[in-house]
Write a protein that holds these residues in place. Structure first.
Motif, PDB file in Angstrom:
ATOM      1  N   GLY A 143       0.829  -1.211   0.000  1.00 42.21           N
ATOM      2  CA  GLY A 143       0.000   0.000   0.000  1.00 42.21           C
ATOM      3  C   GLY A 143       0.852   1.246   0.000  1.00 42.21           C
ATOM      4  N   ILE A 144       0.174   2.398  -0.034  1.00 39.35           N
ATOM      5  CA  ILE A 144       0.904   3.659  -0.095  1.00 39.35           C
ATOM      6  C   ILE A 144       1.682   3.881   1.206  1.00 39.35           C
ATOM      7  CG2 ILE A 144      -0.900   5.192   0.827  1.00 39.35           C
ATOM      8  CD1 ILE A 144       0.001   6.755  -1.974  1.00 39.35           C
ATOM      9  N   ARG A 145       1.178   3.294   2.303  1.00 38.49           N
ATOM     10  CA  ARG A 145       1.883   3.437   3.584  1.00 38.49           C
ATOM     11  C   ARG A 145       3.284   2.831   3.517  1.00 38.49           C
ATOM     12  NH1 ARG A 145      -0.331   3.552   8.560  1.00 38.49           N
ATOM     13  NH2 ARG A 145       0.476   1.487   9.077  1.00 38.49           N
ATOM     14  N   HIS A 146       3.422   1.819   2.692  1.00 42.21           N
ATOM     15  CA  HIS A 146       4.726   1.185   2.559  1.00 42.21           C
ATOM     16  C   HIS A 146       5.729   2.070   1.832  1.00 42.21           C
ATOM     17  CE1 HIS A 146       2.430  -2.538   3.384  1.00 42.21           C
ATOM     18  NE2 HIS A 146       3.552  -2.862   4.001  1.00 42.21           N
ATOM     19  N   MET A 147       5.203   3.028   1.120  1.00 44.02           N
ATOM     20  CA  MET A 147       6.086   3.854   0.304  1.00 44.02           C
ATOM     21  C   MET A 147       6.665   5.023   1.098  1.00 44.02           C
ATOM     22  SD  MET A 147       5.200   4.399  -3.620  1.00 44.02           S
ATOM     23  CE  MET A 147       4.597   6.046  -3.682  1.00 44.02           C
ATOM     24  N   VAL A 148       6.036   5.368   2.226  1.00 41.20           N
ATOM     25  CA  VAL A 148       6.430   6.584   2.939  1.00 41.20           C
ATOM     26  C   VAL A 148       7.897   6.572   3.357  1.00 41.20           C
ATOM     27  CG1 VAL A 148       5.975   8.029   4.949  1.00 41.20           C
ATOM     28  CG2 VAL A 148       4.074   6.999   3.696  1.00 41.20           C
ATOM     29  N   LEU A 149       8.312   5.516   4.061  1.00 44.43           N
ATOM     30  CA  LEU A 149       9.691   5.505   4.566  1.00 44.43           C
ATOM     31  C   LEU A 149      10.737   5.438   3.456  1.00 44.43           C
ATOM     32  CD1 LEU A 149       9.542   3.473   7.897  1.00 44.43           C
ATOM     33  CD2 LEU A 149       9.596   5.931   7.538  1.00 44.43           C
ATOM     34  N   PRO A 150      10.605   4.531   2.457  1.00 39.97           N
ATOM     35  CA  PRO A 150      11.613   4.550   1.386  1.00 39.97           C
ATOM     36  C   PRO A 150      11.647   5.873   0.625  1.00 39.97           C
ATOM     37  CG  PRO A 150       9.953   2.833   0.996  1.00 39.97           C
ATOM     38  CD  PRO A 150       9.708   3.368   2.366  1.00 39.97           C
ATOM     39  N   ALA A 151      10.450   6.465   0.389  1.00 40.98           N
ATOM     40  CA  ALA A 151      10.429   7.732  -0.349  1.00 40.98           C
ATOM     41  C   ALA A 151      11.086   8.838   0.460  1.00 40.98           C
ATOM     42  CB  ALA A 151       8.995   8.115  -0.697  1.00 40.98           C
ATOM     43  N   LEU A 152      10.846   8.852   1.768  1.00 42.33           N
ATOM     44  CA  LEU A 152      11.473   9.863   2.625  1.00 42.33           C
ATOM     45  C   LEU A 152      12.990   9.700   2.624  1.00 42.33           C
ATOM     46  CD1 LEU A 152       9.419  10.301   5.925  1.00 42.33           C
ATOM     47  CD2 LEU A 152      10.079  12.042   4.269  1.00 42.33           C
ATOM     48  N   THR A 153      13.438   8.450   2.747  1.00 40.98           N
ATOM     49  CA  THR A 153      14.881   8.182   2.773  1.00 40.98           C
ATOM     50  C   THR A 153      15.540   8.667   1.487  1.00 40.98           C
ATOM     51  OG1 THR A 153      14.357   6.199   4.029  1.00 40.98           O
ATOM     52  CG2 THR A 153      16.589   6.384   3.173  1.00 40.98           C
ATOM     53  N   LEU A 154      14.909   8.304   0.368  1.00 37.03           N
ATOM     54  CA  LEU A 154      15.451   8.701  -0.935  1.00 37.03           C
ATOM     55  C   LEU A 154      15.387  10.225  -1.090  1.00 37.03           C
ATOM     56  CD1 LEU A 154      16.522   7.446  -3.515  1.00 37.03           C
ATOM     57  CD2 LEU A 154      14.197   7.321  -4.376  1.00 37.03           C
ATOM     58  N   GLY A 155      14.233  10.806  -0.765  1.00 40.31           N
ATOM     59  CA  GLY A 155      14.005  12.245  -0.953  1.00 40.31           C
ATOM     60  C   GLY A 155      14.939  13.092  -0.124  1.00 40.31           C
ATOM     61  N   ILE A 156      15.172  12.691   1.127  1.00 41.01           N
ATOM     62  CA  ILE A 156      16.051  13.477   1.996  1.00 41.01           C
ATOM     63  C   ILE A 156      17.481  13.444   1.478  1.00 41.01           C
ATOM     64  CG2 ILE A 156      17.115  13.465   4.296  1.00 41.01           C
ATOM     65  CD1 ILE A 156      14.330  12.935   5.421  1.00 41.01           C
ATOM     66  N   GLY A 157      17.908  12.261   1.013  1.00 41.04           N
ATOM     67  CA  GLY A 157      19.243  12.148   0.438  1.00 41.04           C
ATOM     68  C   GLY A 157      19.409  13.070  -0.761  1.00 41.04           C
ATOM     69  N   LEU A 158      18.375  13.136  -1.614  1.00 43.24           N
ATOM     70  CA  LEU A 158      18.438  13.994  -2.796  1.00 43.24           C
ATOM     71  C   LEU A 158      18.386  15.462  -2.404  1.00 43.24           C
ATOM     72  CD1 LEU A 158      15.947  12.131  -5.157  1.00 43.24           C
ATOM     73  CD2 LEU A 158      18.422  12.236  -5.400  1.00 43.24           C
ATOM     74  N   ALA A 159      17.502  15.776  -1.435  1.00 37.05           N
ATOM     75  CA  ALA A 159      17.309  17.173  -1.038  1.00 37.05           C
ATOM     76  C   ALA A 159      18.569  17.761  -0.432  1.00 37.05           C
ATOM     77  CB  ALA A 159      16.149  17.280  -0.058  1.00 37.05           C
ATOM     78  N   ALA A 160      19.373  16.925   0.222  1.00 40.79           N
ATOM     79  CA  ALA A 160      20.587  17.427   0.864  1.00 40.79           C
ATOM     80  C   ALA A 160      21.436  18.182  -0.139  1.00 40.79           C
ATOM     81  CB  ALA A 160      21.375  16.264   1.453  1.00 40.79           C
ATOM     82  N   LEU A 161      21.566  17.645  -1.325  1.00 40.89           N
ATOM     83  CA  LEU A 161      22.373  18.306  -2.353  1.00 40.89           C
ATOM     84  C   LEU A 161      21.581  19.397  -3.068  1.00 40.89           C
ATOM     85  CD1 LEU A 161      25.052  18.424  -3.787  1.00 40.89           C
ATOM     86  CD2 LEU A 161      24.228  16.710  -5.378  1.00 40.89           C
ATOM     87  N   ALA A 190      18.443   3.667  -5.378  1.00 41.91           N
ATOM     88  CA  ALA A 190      17.336   2.724  -5.443  1.00 41.91           C
ATOM     89  C   ALA A 190      17.801   1.322  -5.053  1.00 41.91           C
ATOM     90  CB  ALA A 190      16.739   2.719  -6.840  1.00 41.91           C
ATOM     91  N   VAL A 191      19.011   0.943  -5.468  1.00 43.46           N
ATOM     92  CA  VAL A 191      19.508  -0.396  -5.131  1.00 43.46           C
ATOM     93  C   VAL A 191      19.545  -0.564  -3.615  1.00 43.46           C
ATOM     94  CG1 VAL A 191      21.459  -1.971  -5.310  1.00 43.46           C
ATOM     95  CG2 VAL A 191      20.862  -0.515  -7.250  1.00 43.46           C
ATOM     96  N   VAL A 192      20.154   0.424  -2.945  1.00 42.37           N
ATOM     97  CA  VAL A 192      20.298   0.347  -1.495  1.00 42.37           C
ATOM     98  C   VAL A 192      18.930   0.387  -0.814  1.00 42.37           C
ATOM     99  CG1 VAL A 192      21.226   1.532   0.525  1.00 42.37           C
ATOM    100  CG2 VAL A 192      22.564   1.406  -1.580  1.00 42.37           C
ATOM    101  N   ILE A 193      18.129   1.368  -1.220  1.00 40.11           N
ATOM    102  CA  ILE A 193      16.870   1.592  -0.524  1.00 40.11           C
ATOM    103  C   ILE A 193      15.881   0.463  -0.790  1.00 40.11           C
ATOM    104  CG2 ILE A 193      14.862   3.122  -0.506  1.00 40.11           C
ATOM    105  CD1 ILE A 193      17.040   5.403  -0.765  1.00 40.11           C
ATOM    106  N   GLU A 194      15.870  -0.037  -2.014  1.00 35.15           N
ATOM    107  CA  GLU A 194      14.963  -1.143  -2.323  1.00 35.15           C
ATOM    108  C   GLU A 194      15.339  -2.403  -1.545  1.00 35.15           C
ATOM    109  OE1 GLU A 194      13.844   0.380  -6.800  1.00 35.15           O
ATOM    110  OE2 GLU A 194      14.975  -1.469  -6.544  1.00 35.15           O
TER     111      GLU A 194
END
Lengths: 275, 318
Positions: free
Chosen positions: B177-195, B254-258
């Motif tokens: 479900g969409i709830r499953h996407m929250v943590l991986p998306a946050l992890t990925l997004g924060i890493g990208l946002a840092a730069l 994606a490799v790491v986070i997936e």
């Protein structure tokens, strides 16, 4: 007699430093009437650009001006930075030196004129486009051709004319042109000078700062000669240029190519410094 | 218009070259690693005890693993050019179908990650760029350096510990479900946002220091009109260019986070393929990643040209 648009009394600007700081502009008095044309001429470092900055409220913060610069009855030296900014584009328009750096590189030039109508005159989109087309035509540009290009696709002279279209589009009646002919070739220089005259004929009050006697002569109007922080001579351009009374102005004339390119003697400059 | 077409054709040619290089490289890498491939496939399909030399030879024949390397390479290349990526050596399913399925999961995760990074980086970057050196700017700079230094699995593990294990707010892994996407998306997004926060901040500060921006102000423009018409548009060009480069990071991440969140995307598919020495899977996934990378960069270039037809893509503003 027309109403006084700008009245400068005893404008003095000091650079920061010990014992009151170095004087950059010393006791300037000027009056420019509505619809007038005024040229301030002087060499580099004479303080003429500081005067322009004081007039437009763009003086660097560390410089402390004194005296009065009354613009439309308001002393702009007493205004806050925010209040001074609110005059920009509404009461006074600063015509910059280098059009290439002043125009937004990612916006078509006609749109950059249109937005003045839309934002500052609250025109509709259609009216803004129509007015811009009219201004472009008056300045020898085509809104449907040059207007649809970006600044880097136009020549320096065309971009210069776009800036003049902006000055005309602006509701501001007082135009300050700081060295508008700097770095231009003689032909372009004459054209820009004529455009300034055109602005004036169309009802704008023009204050032009230059180091170029030929520009001053072609413009006409009133003239003030600035030398080493002070105004040494002023009056109607044809009289000052016909019969310069101050030795510096005379020296400037001797230095013109058609008068033999005589340099101003160092001895004369030293003497004048004591004045 | 001509420039746009030139950009697209040059990118298409480039895409083809990249795809060819990626494909050949994966082929080379898989073939030079030591060990008997046929034996490993046999072990993967059955198990170590029951494998016989006869089975290994049969697999070698069936999977086309015999003969000189060059002949195998060209045979494989010819198939790939017909978009036939072959079947997985491990489970025999067509790689193409599986890739499309897995890609849709990665695309969802990448899209959500980009959205998160935009929501963080754009407002924070603009706020920092408008007042460089002040509070917000200092704060975002510190935050960025800390987050850039942290590998994404550290951020991910931290999130799992806090939000899944301690607080029980969100599931730690899975994909129903969409709830499953929250943590991986946050992890990925924060890493990208840092730069990207720093890039946005620098771009905004740069535009503000330009004379055309000051002149626009002297023309009497201000407020939102000034920021939107003269600020954002000019600042968007370097930011968009960066976005294309960041995409590489997105696929690596994606490799790491997936793997961390058991997300059934391309990254994990590739990883599983590499671990099982499943050549068609590795080659197929490598190709698709290469293609995506080129496609994104082409989109970025086209956007940059559209924003400013006066410049060549990638070129810094004058």
């Amino acid at each position: 007699m027309k109403k006084r648009m700008l009245e400068v009394n005893d404008l003095t600007v000091r650079a920061p430093g010990p014992t009151g700081g170095k004087i950059l502009v010393d006791g300037i008095d000027l009056v420019i009437r509505q619809g007038g044309l005024f040229t301030l001429i002087g060499e580099t470092g004479s303080g003429k650009s500081i005067v322009a900055q004081a007039l437009t409220g763009t003086l660097p913060e560390e410089l402390s001006p004194s005296g009065r610069v009354c613009f439309d009855g308001v002393d702009i030296l007493r205004l806050s930075a925010h209040e001074r900014r609110s005059l920009w584009g509404r009461k006074l328009f600063l015509l910059p030196q280098e059009p290439e750096r002043a125009l937004d590189p990612t916006m078509k030039v006609a749109a950059q004129v249109e937005e003045i109508f839309k934002v500052l005159r609250y025109s509709s989109r259609r009216k803004a486009r129509e007015e811009t087309r009219r201004l472009f035509a008056r300045l020898g540009l085509s809104a449907s051709n040059e207007g649809r290009r970006y600044p880097c696709q136009l020549s320096g002279g065309m971009n210069q004319r776009v800036l003049f279209a902006m000055a005309l589009a602006s509701p501001a009646n007082f135009i300050v042109a700081d060295e508008p002919t700097k770095g231009l070739d003689p032909l372009l220089k004459r054209r820009v000078t004529d455009l300034l005259g055109e602005l004036n004929r169309l009802g704008k009050t023009v204050f032009c700062i230059t180091h170029d006697l030929l520009v001053a002569r072609r413009l006409g109007g009133n003239l003030a000669v600035m030398f080493r922080t002070r105004i040494v001579e002023k009056g109607p351009a044809e009289i000052v240029l016909e019969r310069p009374s101050h030795p510096y102005t005379q020296g400037l004339f001797q230095a013109l190519p058609e008068n033999g390119l005589h340099p101003i003697p160092a001895r004369m400059l030293q003497e004048m410094q004591g004045v | 218009m001509g420039r746009l077409i030139r950009v697209i054709t040059s990118r298409l040619v480039q895409g083809f070259v990249v795809a060819l290089a990626v494909a050949s490289l994966t082929f080379v890498v898989v073939n030079v690693t030591p060990g008997d491939l046929a034996l490993q496939i046999a072990v993967a399909r059955h198990d170590l005890e029951s494998v016989t030399p006869a089975m290994v030879e049969q697999i070698r024949k069936e999977e086309g693993l015999e003969g000189p390397v060059m002949r195998r390479y060209f045979r494989w290349l010819a198939r790939t050019l017909r978009f036939d990526l072959g079947c997985s050596l491990v489970n025999g399913r067509p790689v193409g179908e599986e890739l499309i399925h897995r890609f849709s999961y990665t695309a969802r995760l990448a899209g959500a990650g980009l959205l998160v990074s935009f929501l963080l980086a754009v407002p924070l970057g603009i706020a920092s760029g408008i007042r460089p050196g002040r509070g917000v700017d200092r704060f975002s700079e510190l935050l960025s350096s800390v987050l850039t230094a942290l590998p994404s699995f550290v951020i991910g593990v931290f999130f799992v510990l806090v939000f899944a294990i301690k607080l029980h707010w969100l599931p730690a892994a899975g994909f129903t479900g969409i709830r499953h996407m929250v943590l991986p998306a946050l992890t990925l997004g924060i890493g990208l946002a840092a730069l990207s926060t720093r890039i946005v901040a620098t771009a905004v500060a740069d535009v503000r220091s330009r004379f055309y921006y000051r002149f626009a102000r002297m023309k009497g423009l201000g407020g939102m009109h000034l920021i939107l018409r003269h600020g954002i548009k000019n600042a968007a060009i370097p930011v968009l260019t960066l976005l294309g480069i960041q995409f590489a990071h997105l696929l690596d991440g994606a490799v790491v986070i997936e793997t961390l969140f058991a997300w059934p995307g391309m990254g994990r598919f590739l990883l599983e393929g590499i671990l099982a020495r499943d050549i068609p899977v590795v080659q197929g996934a490598g190709l698709l990643i290469g293609f995506t990378y080129v496609a994104v960069n082409m989109a970025v270039d086209v956007l940059c040209v559209a924003l400013s037809p006066s410049r060549n893509p990638g070129e810094a503003p004058p």
